[in-house]
Design an enzyme around this catalytic site. Sequence first.
Site, short mmCIF file in Angstrom:
data_model
loop_
_atom_site.label_atom_id
_atom_site.label_comp_id
_atom_site.label_asym_id
_atom_site.label_seq_id
_atom_site.Cartn_x
_atom_site.Cartn_y
_atom_site.Cartn_z
N SER A 153 2.31 13.78 -5.06
CA SER A 153 3.48 14.31 -4.38
C SER A 153 4.01 13.32 -3.35
O SER A 153 3.98 12.12 -3.57
CB SER A 153 3.15 15.65 -3.73
OG SER A 153 4.33 16.32 -3.36
N ASP A 160 -1.52 5.47 0.24
CA ASP A 160 -1.03 4.50 -0.72
C ASP A 160 0.20 5.11 -1.38
O ASP A 160 0.18 6.28 -1.76
CB ASP A 160 -2.07 4.25 -1.83
CG ASP A 160 -3.26 3.45 -1.38
OD1 ASP A 160 -3.33 3.09 -0.19
OD2 ASP A 160 -4.14 3.19 -2.23
N HIS A 176 -4.28 10.27 5.35
CA HIS A 176 -4.99 9.93 6.58
C HIS A 176 -4.02 9.89 7.75
O HIS A 176 -2.80 9.87 7.57
CB HIS A 176 -5.69 8.58 6.41
CG HIS A 176 -6.75 8.59 5.35
ND1 HIS A 176 -8.08 8.40 5.63
CD2 HIS A 176 -6.68 8.77 3.99
CE1 HIS A 176 -8.78 8.46 4.49
NE2 HIS A 176 -7.94 8.68 3.49
#
Length: 290
Positions: free
Chosen positions: A256, A91, A148
Amino acid sequence: MLLEKFKIALQYCTPQHGLSRLVGFLAASKAPWISQTFIRIFANAFNISLDDYQADKFSEFKSFNDFFTRALKQEARPIDSTENAIVSPVDGEVSQAMPITGDSVFQAKGHDYSLTTLLGGDAENAKPYQDGLFSTIYLSPSDYHRLHMPCDGVLKKMIYVPGKLFSVNQATTRNVPGLFARNERLVCFFDTEFGEMAMVLVGAMIVASIETVWAGNITPPRSKRSFTWHYKTDENSPERIVIKKGEEMGRFKLGSTVVCVFENNQVEFVESHVAGTKVRLGELMGTRCQ
């Protein structure tokens, strides 16, 4: 503009690693008066809801780190199953998504940086990706902070690169030359059905930790020199590390940026995957070149 430049100047003066160690210590604390205080302040400041997450209450988290790396409900981020699809690994917000020009990667107006430097300094590691494609995605403090796989991959190599810990928000990206090739980072190289792919996990100011699912905590402690790990890729090797599309590969403890780098003529981004757009884990990011 002057205020922005002043904030950037402060980052040059700030003891970046010392501040990050202090924040890391507090974020790992399981003392309720520390952890719950920070969690409540943070959740209120960034309007964080637990609707998509496995935990029902903020009080369930034992430390701020547990809260920050909170796990999603299984159905919260469906993984696009389109044939030949590459999906967003996180995200976040797309900072840049475009071709690489030789060894030059675009950061922001007026700023490019070296692909070779980004990937650890060895020209041989960077060679497959020259004139390829990259996507830089910024994870804001309110985002989900596990990373992921965009596609199925076999891990080949991992390089830890020491560096600075500048913030990676938009203001710093516009003003600090070579930001992503200067900050501390972890570079993971994979073999995929789309050719070679590198995922660069970029550290930043007050990032307390970078972890992978196969090696656990990589930093801290921080080092002043680079380290390289090589992995078995033989199909018959029990030590071979294979991670499927959508499976977790790592996480940040405090936010980050991740940079995904692909070989030339292997991948093309979908029209919606452009700078300035918000993305969610599992959404279609690109497909195989026709």
